[in-house]
Motif scaffolding. Structure first.
Motif, PDB file in Angstrom:
ATOM      1  N   ALA A 101      28.425  45.056  40.345  1.00  0.00           N
ATOM      2  CA  ALA A 101      27.240  44.460  39.716  1.00  0.00           C
ATOM      3  C   ALA A 101      27.640  43.486  38.619  1.00  0.00           C
ATOM      4  N   ALA A 102      28.689  43.816  37.879  1.00  0.00           N
ATOM      5  CA  ALA A 102      29.156  42.923  36.819  1.00  0.00           C
ATOM      6  C   ALA A 102      29.685  41.612  37.386  1.00  0.00           C
ATOM      7  N   VAL A 103      30.482  41.707  38.450  1.00  0.00           N
ATOM      8  CA  VAL A 103      31.031  40.500  39.079  1.00  0.00           C
ATOM      9  C   VAL A 103      29.900  39.625  39.614  1.00  0.00           C
ATOM     10  N   GLU A 104      28.893  40.239  40.184  1.00  0.00           N
ATOM     11  CA  GLU A 104      27.752  39.475  40.711  1.00  0.00           C
ATOM     12  C   GLU A 104      27.008  38.733  39.598  1.00  0.00           C
ATOM     13  N   ARG A 105      27.151  39.206  38.357  1.00  0.00           N
ATOM     14  CA  ARG A 105      26.509  38.547  37.214  1.00  0.00           C
ATOM     15  C   ARG A 105      27.477  37.646  36.452  1.00  0.00           C
ATOM     16  N   GLY A 106      28.638  37.386  37.047  1.00  0.00           N
ATOM     17  CA  GLY A 106      29.576  36.423  36.471  1.00  0.00           C
ATOM     18  C   GLY A 106      30.607  36.985  35.532  1.00  0.00           C
ATOM     19  N   ALA A 107      30.761  38.305  35.480  1.00  0.00           N
ATOM     20  CA  ALA A 107      31.718  38.897  34.552  1.00  0.00           C
ATOM     21  C   ALA A 107      33.148  38.508  34.903  1.00  0.00           C
ATOM     22  N   THR A 108      33.933  38.233  33.876  1.00  0.00           N
ATOM     23  CA  THR A 108      35.369  37.992  34.035  1.00  0.00           C
ATOM     24  C   THR A 108      36.192  39.131  33.445  1.00  0.00           C
ATOM     25  N   GLU A 109      35.530  40.072  32.786  1.00  0.00           N
ATOM     26  CA  GLU A 109      36.232  41.163  32.089  1.00  0.00           C
ATOM     27  C   GLU A 109      35.480  42.471  32.260  1.00  0.00           C
ATOM     28  N   ILE A 110      36.231  43.543  32.462  1.00  0.00           N
ATOM     29  CA  ILE A 110      35.710  44.898  32.362  1.00  0.00           C
ATOM     30  C   ILE A 110      36.404  45.566  31.188  1.00  0.00           C
ATOM     31  N   CYS A 111      35.604  46.093  30.278  1.00  0.00           N
ATOM     32  CA  CYS A 111      36.147  46.864  29.153  1.00  0.00           C
ATOM     33  C   CYS A 111      35.903  48.335  29.458  1.00  0.00           C
ATOM     34  N   MET A 112      36.958  49.103  29.599  1.00  0.00           N
ATOM     35  CA  MET A 112      36.819  50.497  30.021  1.00  0.00           C
ATOM     36  C   MET A 112      37.490  51.435  29.024  1.00  0.00           C
ATOM     37  N   GLN A 113      36.690  52.357  28.489  1.00  0.00           N
ATOM     38  CA  GLN A 113      37.167  53.404  27.600  1.00  0.00           C
ATOM     39  C   GLN A 113      36.331  54.650  27.864  1.00  0.00           C
ATOM     40  N   GLY A 114      36.817  55.785  27.416  1.00  0.00           N
ATOM     41  CA  GLY A 114      36.054  57.001  27.619  1.00  0.00           C
ATOM     42  C   GLY A 114      36.466  58.093  26.661  1.00  0.00           C
ATOM     43  N   GLY A 115      35.738  59.197  26.734  1.00  0.00           N
ATOM     44  CA  GLY A 115      36.084  60.363  25.945  1.00  0.00           C
ATOM     45  C   GLY A 115      37.394  60.980  26.419  1.00  0.00           C
ATOM     46  N   LEU A 116      37.945  61.862  25.609  1.00  0.00           N
ATOM     47  CA  LEU A 116      39.204  62.527  25.934  1.00  0.00           C
ATOM     48  C   LEU A 116      38.873  63.798  26.698  1.00  0.00           C
ATOM     49  N   ASN A 117      38.767  63.646  28.008  1.00  0.00           N
ATOM     50  CA  ASN A 117      38.319  64.712  28.890  1.00  0.00           C
ATOM     51  C   ASN A 117      39.530  65.473  29.422  1.00  0.00           C
ATOM     52  N   LEU A 118      39.660  66.715  29.017  1.00  0.00           N
ATOM     53  CA  LEU A 118      40.834  67.494  29.385  1.00  0.00           C
ATOM     54  C   LEU A 118      40.928  67.757  30.881  1.00  0.00           C
ATOM     55  N   LYS A 119      39.835  67.605  31.592  1.00  0.00           N
ATOM     56  CA  LYS A 119      39.853  67.826  33.038  1.00  0.00           C
ATOM     57  C   LYS A 119      40.098  66.541  33.826  1.00  0.00           C
ATOM     58  N   ALA A 120      40.271  65.429  33.123  1.00  0.00           N
ATOM     59  CA  ALA A 120      40.511  64.147  33.798  1.00  0.00           C
ATOM     60  C   ALA A 120      41.974  64.078  34.211  1.00  0.00           C
ATOM     61  N   LYS A 121      42.291  64.733  35.304  1.00  0.00           N
ATOM     62  CA  LYS A 121      43.678  64.840  35.772  1.00  0.00           C
ATOM     63  C   LYS A 121      43.735  64.713  37.286  1.00  0.00           C
ATOM     64  N   VAL A 122      44.891  64.310  37.774  1.00  0.00           N
ATOM     65  CA  VAL A 122      45.207  64.323  39.199  1.00  0.00           C
ATOM     66  C   VAL A 122      46.471  65.156  39.359  1.00  0.00           C
ATOM     67  N   ASN A 123      46.362  66.223  40.151  1.00  0.00           N
ATOM     68  CA  ASN A 123      47.501  67.132  40.335  1.00  0.00           C
ATOM     69  C   ASN A 123      48.057  67.633  39.011  1.00  0.00           C
ATOM     70  N   GLY A 124      47.128  67.895  38.082  1.00  0.00           N
ATOM     71  CA  GLY A 124      47.514  68.483  36.802  1.00  0.00           C
ATOM     72  C   GLY A 124      48.047  67.516  35.768  1.00  0.00           C
ATOM     73  N   ALA A 125      48.046  66.217  36.049  1.00  0.00           N
ATOM     74  CA  ALA A 125      48.582  65.223  35.109  1.00  0.00           C
ATOM     75  C   ALA A 125      47.517  64.196  34.763  1.00  0.00           C
ATOM     76  N   SER A 126      47.540  63.730  33.522  1.00  0.00           N
ATOM     77  CA  SER A 126      46.538  62.781  33.046  1.00  0.00           C
ATOM     78  C   SER A 126      46.806  61.351  33.487  1.00  0.00           C
ATOM     79  N   LEU A 127      48.068  60.904  33.382  1.00  0.00           N
ATOM     80  CA  LEU A 127      48.371  59.509  33.682  1.00  0.00           C
ATOM     81  C   LEU A 127      47.923  59.105  35.088  1.00  0.00           C
ATOM     82  N   PRO A 128      48.160  59.908  36.127  1.00  0.00           N
ATOM     83  CA  PRO A 128      47.687  59.490  37.457  1.00  0.00           C
ATOM     84  C   PRO A 128      46.174  59.293  37.525  1.00  0.00           C
ATOM     85  N   TYR A 129      45.422  60.058  36.748  1.00  0.00           N
ATOM     86  CA  TYR A 129      43.967  59.866  36.734  1.00  0.00           C
ATOM     87  C   TYR A 129      43.628  58.488  36.195  1.00  0.00           C
TER      88      TYR A 129
END
Length: 385
Positions: A101-129
């Motif tokens: 939707a952002a690209v369709e409105r002409g966006a050139t940038e996505i700013c992405m941040q989030g809370g520190l979610n302890l369950k945000a993991k892949v195979n028990g590791a945070s970096l892969p998530y």
């Protein structure tokens, strides 16, 4: 009538000399309207000399992928515990839908941040998530600039996975992160941090991670959360640490630098009650924000050229006024701002490019869309490609 001390400080500012912390604090403590007018005029003159008259903006979208967070900052109305009313955690499809939707409105940038979610993991590791988040966007839209993951998030990943900061930053960079938000800085004074964000990284860690990013070729922005319990002295000492970071990057010939400075006034309407009571008001004081904006231009402008107000926190009228107090950029369209809005800000959650253009034109300045790094301004034929 100007005192001899203030006159000497202002003359040094006009000469584009770097002010000392003591000199900048003197300016920040002024209450005489005539002197404040002169400070504003000098900041505006320096803005003209350092960054030109064109006011820039970027078409971007915020994506906060979760507000579930292990920390409990005293200024934050955004975070939630898992299962709490209002808690969210976006899946891959939702992130891709928002990006599309952002690209369709002409966006050139996505700013992405989030809370520190302890369950945000892949195979028990945070970096892969986090690498998965990057891939979600970059595999479909490789042309987008991804401005993502604050120093606090870098520290969180490193802590959870027992990795060095440079390993985390290098992996994020190689996966597609193009620049790092200079958020989580709040005020770089640990006496203040122990009150407003006692669980967050300390000042030295924030500075270390940002310098590491510069060394590894990842540009950053810089911010200050102002107008709460900090003193003018602490505000300027914060700016001094930002200036020193930039000087280090230049002196050591790092491949990346700080691209912009943003003052973020405290919004307390929905903040936790303890800090609200201590601050004693719910919305920013515009005159205080404007004076800090002007002094920041004078203090930082020789080293950090681009200065931006927050229309989310000040409202569009306040942000437009800040363009007369040393700012050369009015920020991004954002499209979906959550963090400040949930704190009770009245500036809104989205701006159309035409609205930003009209605001800039209202003060007689030209406008131009830019890219994230200010490396070039985008012309109309580029925008159609």
């Amino acid at each position: 009538m100007l005192t001899q001390t203030i006159d000497a400080i202002l003359n040094r500012a006009v000469a584009r000399e770097d002010l000392s912390v003591t000199e900048a604090v003197v300016l920040l403590q002024q209450t005489d309207p005539a002197i404040i007018t002169i400070i504003r005029e000098i900041s505006d003159k320096l803005r003209h000399q350092q960054a030109g008259d064109t006011v820039t903006y970027v078409i971007n979208r915020n994506i906060n992928f979760t507000n579930i967070c292990e920390q409990h900052c005293n200024f934050c109305a955004f975070r939630r515990d898992e299962g709490e009313d209002g808690a969210f955690w976006l899946d891959t499809a939702q992130i891709l839908e928002k990006t599309t939707a952002a690209v369709e409105r002409g966006a050139t940038e996505i700013c992405m941040q989030g809370g520190l979610n302890l369950k945000a993991k892949v195979n028990g590791a945070s970096l892969p998530y986090y690498l998965k988040l990057i891939a979600t966007i970059k595999q479909t839209f490789p042309q987008l600039h991804l401005h993502a993951f604050s120093p606090q998030e870098v520290q969180f990943i490193a802590r959870e996975d027992h990795l060095r900061y440079d390993v985390v930053i290098g992996a994020l960079r190689d996966a597609g992160v193009d620049s790092m938000p200079g958020t989580a800085a709040e005020v770089l004074d640990d006496r203040v941090r122990r009150v407003i964000c006692p669980e967050k990284i300390n000042s030295a860690t924030w500075l270390e991670i940002v310098e590491t990013a510069h060394r590894l070729g990842v540009p950053t922005t810089s911010t200050i959360l102002c107008g709460h319990i900090e003193t003018p002295q602490q505000q300027i000492e914060h700016l001094q640490q930002l200036r020193s970071l930039q000087q280090t990057a230049i002196d050591r010939n790092y491949p990346a630098r700080i691209t912009e400075f943003i003052a973020l006034p405290f919004v307390g309407q929905e903040a936790p009650a303890s800090l609200r009571r201590r601050v004693g008001r719910d919305q920013p004081v515009l005159k205080d924000s404007l004076l800090l904006t002007a002094v920041a231009r004078i203090f930082l402008g020789n080293w950090i050229l681009n200065h931006q107000p927050s229309w989310v926190k000040l409202g569009l009228a306040g942000a437009t006024e800040a363009l007369k107090w040393g700012c050369n950029d009015i920020g991004g369209t954002l499209m979906e701002e959550h963090i400040t809005t949930m704190a009770g800000a009245v500036g809104g959650t989205c701006m159309e490019p035409e609205t930003l253009q009209q605001a800039i034109s209202s003060i007689g300045r030209p406008f131009q869309q830019r890219d994230t790094l200010y490396s070039h301004q985008l012309c109309s034929d580029q925008l159609l490609q």
